[in-house]
Design a protein around this motif. Structure first.
Motif, mmCIF file in Angstrom:
data_model
loop_
_atom_site.group_PDB
_atom_site.id
_atom_site.type_symbol
_atom_site.label_atom_id
_atom_site.label_comp_id
_atom_site.label_asym_id
_atom_site.label_seq_id
_atom_site.Cartn_x
_atom_site.Cartn_y
_atom_site.Cartn_z
ATOM 1 N N LEU A 107 1.008 -1.026 0.140
ATOM 2 C CA LEU A 107 0.021 0.226 -0.057
ATOM 3 C C LEU A 107 0.903 1.169 -0.041
ATOM 4 O O LEU A 107 1.544 1.623 0.879
ATOM 5 N N PHE A 108 0.586 1.959 -1.081
ATOM 6 C CA PHE A 108 1.657 3.109 -1.276
ATOM 7 C C PHE A 108 0.941 4.210 -0.553
ATOM 8 O O PHE A 108 -0.484 4.502 -0.427
ATOM 9 N N GLN A 109 2.040 5.155 -0.052
ATOM 10 C CA GLN A 109 1.491 6.339 0.681
ATOM 11 C C GLN A 109 0.685 7.223 -0.239
ATOM 12 O O GLN A 109 -0.343 7.707 0.337
ATOM 13 N N SER A 110 0.698 7.350 -1.570
ATOM 14 C CA SER A 110 -0.396 8.111 -2.282
ATOM 15 C C SER A 110 -1.541 7.140 -2.864
ATOM 16 O O SER A 110 -2.372 7.765 -3.602
ATOM 17 N N GLY A 111 -1.476 5.878 -2.627
ATOM 18 C CA GLY A 111 -2.194 5.275 -3.021
ATOM 19 C C GLY A 111 -1.893 4.494 -4.278
ATOM 20 O O GLY A 111 -2.134 3.328 -4.778
ATOM 21 N N ALA A 112 -1.378 5.242 -5.165
ATOM 22 C CA ALA A 112 -0.805 4.672 -6.386
ATOM 23 C C ALA A 112 -1.763 4.133 -7.401
ATOM 24 O O ALA A 112 -1.581 3.067 -8.001
ATOM 25 N N LEU A 113 -2.941 4.454 -7.376
ATOM 26 C CA LEU A 113 -4.041 4.080 -8.331
ATOM 27 C C LEU A 113 -3.733 4.527 -9.797
ATOM 28 O O LEU A 113 -2.992 5.496 -9.996
ATOM 29 N N LEU A 114 -4.006 3.582 -10.727
ATOM 30 C CA LEU A 114 -3.844 4.046 -11.982
ATOM 31 C C LEU A 114 -4.909 4.926 -12.457
ATOM 32 O O LEU A 114 -5.944 4.734 -12.659
ATOM 33 N N THR A 115 -4.253 6.308 -12.846
ATOM 34 C CA THR A 115 -5.277 7.457 -12.960
ATOM 35 C C THR A 115 -6.355 7.200 -13.996
ATOM 36 O O THR A 115 -7.254 7.964 -14.092
ATOM 37 N N ASP A 116 -5.802 6.269 -15.140
ATOM 38 C CA ASP A 116 -7.056 5.953 -16.381
ATOM 39 C C ASP A 116 -8.011 5.034 -16.052
ATOM 40 O O ASP A 116 -8.772 4.852 -17.254
ATOM 41 N N LEU A 117 -7.989 4.514 -15.149
ATOM 42 C CA LEU A 117 -9.136 3.417 -14.875
ATOM 43 C C LEU A 117 -9.756 3.802 -13.477
ATOM 44 O O LEU A 117 -9.362 4.648 -12.482
ATOM 45 N N ASN A 118 -11.047 3.421 -13.649
ATOM 46 C CA ASN A 118 -11.741 3.662 -12.467
ATOM 47 C C ASN A 118 -11.760 2.737 -11.278
ATOM 48 O O ASN A 118 -10.838 1.948 -11.348
ATOM 49 N N VAL A 119 -12.302 2.915 -10.095
ATOM 50 C CA VAL A 119 -12.059 2.320 -9.089
ATOM 51 C C VAL A 119 -12.245 0.618 -9.039
ATOM 52 O O VAL A 119 -11.239 -0.149 -8.792
ATOM 53 N N PHE A 120 -13.518 0.380 -9.674
ATOM 54 C CA PHE A 120 -13.633 -1.043 -10.060
ATOM 55 C C PHE A 120 -12.376 -1.641 -10.707
ATOM 56 O O PHE A 120 -11.929 -2.625 -10.459
ATOM 57 N N GLU A 121 -12.189 -1.061 -11.989
ATOM 58 C CA GLU A 121 -10.890 -1.494 -12.801
ATOM 59 C C GLU A 121 -9.679 -1.544 -12.093
ATOM 60 O O GLU A 121 -8.805 -2.575 -12.306
ATOM 61 N N ASN A 122 -9.422 -0.694 -11.230
ATOM 62 C CA ASN A 122 -8.257 -0.720 -10.374
ATOM 63 C C ASN A 122 -7.953 -1.847 -9.487
ATOM 64 O O ASN A 122 -6.859 -2.449 -9.562
ATOM 65 N N VAL A 123 -9.303 -2.044 -9.042
ATOM 66 C CA VAL A 123 -9.181 -3.361 -8.066
ATOM 67 C C VAL A 123 -9.001 -4.586 -8.876
ATOM 68 O O VAL A 123 -8.560 -5.773 -8.601
ATOM 69 N N ALA A 124 -9.853 -4.600 -10.169
ATOM 70 C CA ALA A 124 -9.929 -5.780 -11.017
ATOM 71 C C ALA A 124 -8.433 -6.042 -11.710
ATOM 72 O O ALA A 124 -8.319 -7.055 -12.152
ATOM 73 N N TYR A 125 -7.586 -5.119 -11.869
ATOM 74 C CA TYR A 125 -6.312 -5.104 -12.433
ATOM 75 C C TYR A 125 -5.617 -6.069 -12.386
ATOM 76 O O TYR A 125 -5.260 -6.960 -13.501
ATOM 77 N N PRO A 126 -5.243 -6.462 -11.022
ATOM 78 C CA PRO A 126 -4.343 -7.521 -10.898
ATOM 79 C C PRO A 126 -5.037 -9.069 -11.317
ATOM 80 O O PRO A 126 -4.450 -9.903 -11.897
ATOM 81 N N LEU A 127 -6.177 -8.801 -11.265
ATOM 82 C CA LEU A 127 -7.122 -10.302 -11.640
ATOM 83 C C LEU A 127 -6.937 -10.391 -13.030
ATOM 84 O O LEU A 127 -6.682 -11.500 -13.784
ATOM 85 N N ARG A 128 -7.194 -9.203 -13.758
ATOM 86 C CA ARG A 128 -7.186 -9.315 -15.129
ATOM 87 C C ARG A 128 -5.759 -9.814 -15.835
ATOM 88 O O ARG A 128 -5.761 -10.385 -16.758
ATOM 89 N N LEU A 186 -5.919 -0.476 -0.931
ATOM 90 C CA LEU A 186 -5.794 -1.627 -0.162
ATOM 91 C C LEU A 186 -6.700 -2.809 -0.636
ATOM 92 O O LEU A 186 -6.234 -3.833 -0.640
ATOM 93 N N ALA A 187 -7.922 -2.373 -1.303
ATOM 94 C CA ALA A 187 -8.444 -3.405 -1.720
ATOM 95 C C ALA A 187 -8.002 -4.201 -3.012
ATOM 96 O O ALA A 187 -7.925 -5.219 -2.942
ATOM 97 N N ARG A 188 -7.109 -3.260 -3.847
ATOM 98 C CA ARG A 188 -6.356 -3.609 -4.759
ATOM 99 C C ARG A 188 -5.083 -4.722 -4.155
ATOM 100 O O ARG A 188 -4.934 -5.491 -4.949
ATOM 101 N N ALA A 189 -4.674 -4.212 -3.215
ATOM 102 C CA ALA A 189 -3.445 -4.871 -2.630
ATOM 103 C C ALA A 189 -3.964 -6.495 -2.442
ATOM 104 O O ALA A 189 -3.122 -7.229 -2.175
#
Lengths: 265, 267, 152
Positions: free
Chosen positions: A86-107, A151-154
């Motif tokens: 879990l990064f300090q900034s969250g480090a979410l991928l800015t071009d994907l929405n919340v759902f896709e960010n969490v789904a990313y490792p699965l995909r 955190l959900a993504r992690a």
């Protein structure tokens, strides 16, 4: 074996600056271990060394008995799938929405069908309380929410351990409370091993099982939170209590005040 | 004597350090390119990543290429006419407009605009991703950022440049046609016929295409490297973006001279 | 933006780029006038080729039939040897055809004009054109005119 990670003789330089000098450190399986210390002591660097994003000058980082720095890229990536961070900034991928960010490792790493992915993502988002925010973009989230999404993504790949980099810095009391509760419950319910890097003494003491305090490239003090309460080290006491003066002086080294003020010429 | 030497060392010490730093950066950029090459095969497995980048690199640049091409062509028509009319050879206007655009201005001006529009955007995007730890996050998710982020952008830039340069030249030729034929009364047939007679397919057209391919390669490489290698602060992103545009433009202009010299040599 | 609209825009971009490349190749450059079909090569010797160069046109009755593919200097005979690549479909040039170097306009580019002869045999791969007229050098011509005026 009760230790998930064993660090032996770790040394690391940044340019000519010594960040770590012969550090030994153990992370016990299933426990929350906190690594604390003043700003700029390389706490985040330690996480990057554990996850092999950086290579040490010498020493070993054994994860499940295997030196992570000896692994090739394929093996390293296999290992990292079982590590969350879990990064300090969250480090979410800015071009994907919340759902896709969490789904990313699965995909990226599984061949699950769309229905299964949706199911898993919603479970994880529900766990961090953000199922309703699934369609938001990262830019629409507050800092605390972004961290919870991260955190959900992690945890979406069900890792064996998770590393938190300054999870509490810059949070308001409410989201701080939420994060503390999340870290604790996740660790206990999901059979995780947690490493928290932080300098928020009070919050960390509330949930950590074991604390290391590092400064100047060495481990200054270690122990369980109650044990550290009783510490005899003046430095550790100053750090833990947040005292303005002590072994670390309030004044930056300077010539004598009077001479400096009234010296003519 | 010794103090003089010390003074010299003081003055040149920083210069030497700068020299070492620039060699270091050059080496890093070469290794960077190597990793990009290694990651390119992956893009063929995920064409969607490439198409997405083609949009932000190519489609979003097309408007300024179109506008710039039209005006450059119109100026060429106007200037060319005024010079050629002195020698009573305004019928060669097509030759002049066609050759200038296809050989020089098409590839070069497109590359400069490309560096300014698409290149700076790529640098800023990668710089932002680095500042917000997105590269580290990808690494931690066991995803190679070179395969996932950098290689598709590189391919898109490399692929877009020749197309953009061709659009620029084509639009410019029609711009020159509008000014020369419609406004100034050059003969319609002469404009096209003279152009076709003097623009050689291999020596002019293909050389122009080769130039734009090389420029696309270099401008994209510089833009991506500056972004990837930027200092992860907001100030660092700003500096990297400026550096990216300046370096890419200078590289394009210098390479243009070298390529032109090589092409004239072999023809 | 949906995936579909993005794909459409990218499609438009690629199509526009390819159309521009095609337009430049066909309408702007000489690709459409160059026939890259099969050729046969014949040689001709000239005392002076003037400004003739490789890829200069070879014409017959003003029509492009081929191009100069090579120019050499023969040090034994002290002449220039020019190789002409003529398109295969023009294979009815009598073997005694004459090759002359002309200039398009007063200052234009130089080209070779083939003037057909009367022989029954035809030029073919490796043939040598015996009748070859050198380039008309403007300076020589002016010099001759001046010397004539002076001698009068």
């Amino acid at each position: 074996m009760s230790n998930l990670i064993e660090i032996r003789g770790l040394s690391f330089n940044h340019g000519f600056r010594v960040i770590f000098d012969n550090v030994d450190l153990d992370i016990e399986r299933g426990k929350i271990t906190a690594i604390m210390g003043p700003s700029g002591t390389g706490k985040t660097t330690l996480l990057k060394l554990i996850s092999a994003q950086l290579t040490p000058r010498s020493g070993k980082v054994l994860v499940e008995g295997q030196n992570i720095h000896d692994l090739g890229q394929a093996d390293l990536y296999e290992m990292r799938k079982r590590m969350g961070m879990l990064f300090q900034s969250g480090a979410l991928l800015t071009d994907l929405n919340v759902f896709e960010n969490v789904a990313y490792p699965l995909r990226e790493h599984t061949t699950l069908d769309e229905r299964m992915i949706r199911y898993l993502v919603l479970i994880k988002l529900h766990a961090v309380g953000l199922r309703g925010a699934a369609q938001l973009m990262p830019s629409e989230l507050s800092g605390g929410m972004a961290r919870r999404v991260a955190l959900a993504r992690a945890i979406v790949l069900d890792p064996m351990m998770i590393m938190y980099d300054e999870p509490f810095s810059g949070q308001d009391p409410i989201s701080m409370g939420v994060l503390i509760k999340l870290i604790k419950t996740m660790n206990d319910n999901m059979d995780l091993t947690s490493i928290i890097v932080s300098h928020d003494v009070k919050e960390v003491s509330a949930i950590a099982d074991y604390i290391y305090i590092i400064s100047n490239g060495r481990i200054m003090e270690q122990g369980t939170p109650p044990a550290l309460e009783e510490t005899t080290s003046a430095w550790a006491r100053q750090f833990l209590k947040g005292l303005p003066d002590g072994p670390v002086h309030f004044h930056y080294p300077a010539p004598d005040y009077n001479t400096d003020l009234f010296e003519t010429e | 004597m010794l103090s003089y030497l010390n003074k010299i060392a003081d003055n040149f010490g920083p210069l030497g350090k700068k020299g070492i730093v620039s060699f270091e950066r050059l080496g890093r950029s070469a290794l960077f390119l190597l990793r990009v090459f290694q990651s390119i095969p992956f893009v063929f497995l995920r064409p969607w990543l490439f198409i997405q980048q083609l949009y932000s690199v190519g489609v979003l640049t097309i408007i300024i290429i179109f506008v710039a091409g039209t005006f450059v062509g119109m100026v060429l028509g106007l200037q060319g006419y005024n010079i050629l009319v002195r020698f009573n050879s305004e019928s060669s206007l097509g030759t002049m407009v066609g050759l200038t655009l296809v050989r020089e201005l098409g590839p070069v001006v497109t590359a400069l605009l490309f560096a300014g529009r698409a290149g700076s955007a790529l640098t800023a995007e990668l710089g932002l991703m680095k500042t917000t730890d997105q590269f580290s996050a990808l690494e931690m998710m066991a995803v190679d950022p070179f395969k996932r982020v950098i290689a598709p952008r590189f391919l898109a830039g490399f692929f877009s440049m020749p197309l953009l340069a061709a659009i620029f030249s084509a639009v410019g030729i029609y711009g020159g046609y509008y000014v020369g034929v419609y406004l100034l009364g050059v003969d319609d047939g002469a404009y096209w016929a003279q152009m076709q007679k003097s623009v050689d397919f291999h020596e002019d057209f293909m050389n122009g295409v080769w130039k734009s391919i090389v420029f696309g390669f270099v401008a994209t490489w510089i833009a991506l490297f500056e972004g990837y290698d930027s200092v992860p602060t907001s100030e660092g992103i700003g500096r990297a973006t400026t550096q990216s545009v300046v370096n890419a433009s200078l590289a394009v202009l210098a390479l243009n001279f070298i390529l032109t010299a090589l092409m004239l040599e072999t023809s | 933006m949906t995936r579909q609209t993005l794909e459409i825009w990218v499609g438009v971009f690629v199509a526009a780029g390819i159309a521009a490349l095609f337009m430049l190749a066909m309408k702007v450059s000489n690709l459409s006038t160059v026939n890259t079909g099969d050729t046969y090569e014949v040689t001709a010797q000239f005392d002076n080729i003037g400004g003739l160069s490789i890829r200069s046109p070879v014409k017959a009755s003003g029509v492009l039939v081929g191009r100069v593919s090579d120019i050499k200097y023969d040090k034994d005979y002290n002449v220039a040897v020019v190789t002409l690549s003529i398109q295969k479909r023009f294979d009815r040039f009598p073997s005694d055809s004459r090759a002359s170097i002309y200039t398009a306009g007063l200052l234009g580019e130089q080209y070779i004009e083939l003037v057909p002869g009367i022989e029954e045999t035809y030029l073919e791969e490796g043939s040598d054109i015996i009748m070859a007229d050198s380039a008309l050098i403007l300076e020589n011509l002016v010099g001759r005119v001046i010397s004539e005026i002076i001698s009068k």
